[in-house]
Design a protein around this motif. Structure first.
Motif, PDB file in Angstrom:
ATOM      1  N   ASP A   1       2.670   4.470  -0.972  1.00 44.06           N
ATOM      2  CA  ASP A   1       2.147   5.730  -1.573  1.00 44.06           C
ATOM      3  C   ASP A   1       2.884   6.028  -3.018  1.00 44.06           C
ATOM      4  O   ASP A   1       4.442   5.930  -2.471  1.00 44.06           O
ATOM      5  CB  ASP A   1       2.218   7.360  -1.146  1.00 44.06           C
ATOM      6  CG  ASP A   1       1.493   8.315  -2.227  1.00 44.06           C
ATOM      7  OD1 ASP A   1       2.537   9.055  -2.384  1.00 44.06           O
ATOM      8  OD2 ASP A   1       0.519   8.769  -1.988  1.00 44.06           O
TER       9      ASP A   1
ATOM     10  N   GLN B   1      -4.908   1.259   4.715  1.00 44.42           N
ATOM     11  CA  GLN B   1      -3.787   0.454   3.397  1.00 44.42           C
ATOM     12  C   GLN B   1      -4.985  -0.798   2.268  1.00 44.42           C
ATOM     13  O   GLN B   1      -3.740  -0.947   1.071  1.00 44.42           O
ATOM     14  CB  GLN B   1      -2.650  -0.358   4.562  1.00 44.42           C
ATOM     15  CG  GLN B   1      -2.641   0.528   5.566  1.00 44.42           C
ATOM     16  CD  GLN B   1      -1.148  -0.402   6.169  1.00 44.42           C
ATOM     17  OE1 GLN B   1      -0.651  -1.640   5.799  1.00 44.42           O
ATOM     18  NE2 GLN B   1      -0.417   0.305   7.050  1.00 44.42           N
TER      19      GLN B   1
ATOM     20  N   SER C   1      -5.405   1.907   0.050  1.00 45.29           N
ATOM     21  CA  SER C   1      -4.368   2.053  -1.119  1.00 45.29           C
ATOM     22  C   SER C   1      -3.774   0.905  -2.042  1.00 45.29           C
ATOM     23  O   SER C   1      -3.070   1.475  -3.134  1.00 45.29           O
ATOM     24  CB  SER C   1      -3.403   2.705  -0.007  1.00 45.29           C
ATOM     25  OG  SER C   1      -2.045   2.872  -0.791  1.00 45.29           O
TER      26      SER C   1
ATOM     27  N   PRO D   1      -0.057   4.979   4.189  1.00 45.72           N
ATOM     28  CA  PRO D   1      -1.178   4.722   4.646  1.00 45.72           C
ATOM     29  C   PRO D   1      -1.344   4.583   5.878  1.00 45.72           C
ATOM     30  O   PRO D   1      -1.590   3.276   5.858  1.00 45.72           O
ATOM     31  CB  PRO D   1      -2.272   4.978   3.436  1.00 45.72           C
ATOM     32  CG  PRO D   1      -1.668   5.061   2.029  1.00 45.72           C
ATOM     33  CD  PRO D   1      -0.217   4.143   2.541  1.00 45.72           C
TER      34      PRO D   1
ATOM     35  N   PRO E   1       1.023  -0.863   0.183  1.00 46.99           N
ATOM     36  CA  PRO E   1       0.073  -0.230   0.104  1.00 46.99           C
ATOM     37  C   PRO E   1       0.754   1.327  -0.234  1.00 46.99           C
ATOM     38  O   PRO E   1       0.427   2.234   0.180  1.00 46.99           O
ATOM     39  CB  PRO E   1      -0.530  -0.258   1.134  1.00 46.99           C
ATOM     40  CG  PRO E   1       0.158  -0.857   2.074  1.00 46.99           C
ATOM     41  CD  PRO E   1       1.200  -1.681   1.963  1.00 46.99           C
TER      42      PRO E   1
END
Length: 141
Positions: free
Chosen positions: A36, A61, A64, A43, A34
Motif C-alpha cells: 500500500d 495482492q 494492489s 494487502p 503490492p
C-alpha cells in the motif's frame, strides 16, 4: 540518454532504484509489488500473535500490484493500455497461479490486446509479498 521516473503515488522502492526509467519511447519499470503506498502494508497478509506470516491473499495482492503499476505508468506519461511486456514473479506458483491468472483475465480480457507475459515461480522476494511485476511499456507522448 534516459530519464529516471519517481511516482509519488506509488509505494517507495525498497532499494536504491527509480520506479521507472524512460529511454526514447520505451518505459522500463523496476519491480513493482503490492504494498500500500500510504501505509506500506501488504494487502491480504495475515500474521499470527508472534508476527509470523500465516496467510497471503493473492487476489488482493494482484489487484494492489496492478494499481501500483498503473500509478507508475501514469506518473511516467503512459497508460495501462501501453504495456508491452510483463514479467510476473510468484512466490508460490502451485498455490497462486490459477487465482492470479483469473485476475489477469479481468484486467486483460482480450488476449489479442494484452501485453506479452512471462510468469516465473521463485522462492522469495525482498519483502513479504506473493507477487511482483516487471514491466515494459510504450510512451506515446
Amino acid at each position: 540518454m534516459s530519464e529516471a521516473i519517481r511516482a509519488d503515488a506509488a509505494p517507495r522502492p525498497v532499494g536504491r532504484y527509480p520506479h521507472a526509467r524512460r529511454a526514447g519511447n520505451l518505459l522500463f519499470l523496476s519491480g513493482i509489488g503490492p504494498r500500500d503506498p500510504t501505509t506500506d502494508a501488504v494487502p491480504g497478509n495475515e500474521y499470527d500473535a508472534d508476527g509470523r506470516l500465516v496467510r497471503q491473499d493473492i487476489v488482493a495482492q494482484c489487484h494492489s500490484v496492478f494499481a501500483n503499476v498503473r500509478r507508475v505508468l501514469e506518473a511516467s506519461g503512459a497508460r495501462w493500455e501501453d504495456l508491452l511486456d510483463v514479467t510476473v514473479y510468484l512466490t508460490d506458483m502451485r498455490r497462486d497461479f490459477d487465482a492470479y491468472n483469473a485476475v489477469w483475465a479481468e484486467y486483460f480480457p482480450d488476449p489479442a490486446t494484452a501485453p506479452c507475459r512471462t510468469t516465473l515461480g521463485i522462492t522469495a522476494l525482498p519483502t513479504p509479498i506473493a507477487i511482483e511485476l516487471k514491466c515494459i511499456a510504450l510512451v506515446r507522448s
